[in-house]
Enzyme design. Sequence first.
Site, mmCIF file in Angstrom:
data_model
loop_
_atom_site.group_PDB
_atom_site.id
_atom_site.type_symbol
_atom_site.label_atom_id
_atom_site.label_comp_id
_atom_site.label_asym_id
_atom_site.label_seq_id
_atom_site.Cartn_x
_atom_site.Cartn_y
_atom_site.Cartn_z
ATOM 1 N N SER A 103 35.530 48.133 32.559
ATOM 2 C CA SER A 103 34.904 46.949 31.977
ATOM 3 C C SER A 103 33.450 46.782 32.426
ATOM 4 O O SER A 103 32.677 46.100 31.764
ATOM 5 C CB SER A 103 35.698 45.691 32.328
ATOM 6 O OG SER A 103 36.947 45.749 31.679
ATOM 7 N N ASP A 154 33.784 38.586 37.440
ATOM 8 C CA ASP A 154 34.421 39.828 37.043
ATOM 9 C C ASP A 154 33.480 40.624 36.119
ATOM 10 O O ASP A 154 32.509 40.085 35.587
ATOM 11 C CB ASP A 154 35.756 39.524 36.350
ATOM 12 C CG ASP A 154 36.706 40.716 36.410
ATOM 13 O OD1 ASP A 154 36.700 41.436 37.423
ATOM 14 O OD2 ASP A 154 37.433 40.941 35.433
HETATM 15 MG MG MG Z 1 36.904 41.574 31.565
HETATM 16 ZN ZN ZN Z 2 41.188 46.828 33.034
#
Ligand code: MG
Ligand code: ZN
Length: 379
Positions: A103, A154
């Site tokens: 990500s 994140d």
């Molecule tokens: Mg994410």
């Molecule tokens: Zn993941």
Amino acid sequence: MKKSILIIPVFAFLLVTPVSAQNVRPESKESTYQNTSFYDVSAVNRKSFRKKPKNIILLIGDGMSIPQIYAGMTANKGNLYLNNFKHIGFSRTYSANRYVTDSGAGGTAIATGHKTKNSAIGVDSANIPVPSILEIAQSNGLATGIVVTTNILDATPAAFVAHVPNRNMMADIAVDFTETGPDVFIGGGIEYFRNRKDGRNLISELSSKGYHVCDTITELLKIRSGKLAGFLTENRVSKRGDQLPLTTEVALDILDDHKKGFFLVVEGSEIDGGGHSNDIAYTVEEMLDFDRAVGKALEFAEKDGKTLVVVTADHETGGLTLVDGDLKTGKITGRFSTSGHTGLMVPVFAYGPGAEEFDGIDENTSFFNKFIRLLRLKQ
Ligand code: MG
Ligand code: ZN
């Protein structure tokens, strides 16, 4: 002598096997999810839009490709807000150093237009910081926002505001968040703002910058103007309830006040969590939650007529295969093939002014330039 000849190829195989391939599960079990809370989907019918958008809402389903979407569609008896989109394409997700992205690299490609190495945030493959679409929108006078269901620090949200070589550098990402200062941000991770080794209290810094700082959903839902830093706990949708659609609505309400327009990112962060856990119920519930947030964006865009809505993903998670299902009852049976991500293309859905730009197959880096061009931003 004979023995070593046999052993060498085995070790050579282990050395060249990429990390991601080690997650592959040769014998995964099927599991079934029976949906019990169905929702109606309203149709959006607006036919005419102005030529270029004033606002963009980008919705990212982390770990969402065709299997997750069709699992959700089956579970809701064939209906999703996503069914409303007429402009549909695909995005190629590989990163600068891996066929299968994480990500960090996936978010950075979408946010900055640069393919980078896995785990990197807002830097190119030589670790040089590159500006994000959100930062450029902000410097052009647009309002900006980020709404997620996981830690706000994140990788996906971080890629829009931070510039660090590794996604694990949470303390630094919190500083970048505070200094970039999107008008609205909602997610988890308050401890990285409050309990810090460098002695800074980023919560006080946010307050002195004029933010409403909230840490409960009740308090947060009352804020409908000004700047908002919303810190909510991270949970699966079963405990989180309607938080994502509701907070999407709050963000739109706040950002809509800005004359020059806005750029908002909304992430269905935990579709990815369902994939990593190989949990079909988790995957489907998070998918439907994300779809209801897409619904809020579509309803806003239909009324407004000046807002482009783009829905996509950073990668697929879990290698989900749908082996059975029932569109009449909302039952779906799936099987996962990995506990990691896969290299699948992910879909792109667009609605509103400029939507036709997103038809066809393109790189994940193409969103950045399309957004810049459509919003007529100076870099
Ligand atoms: Mg994410
Ligand atoms: Zn993941």
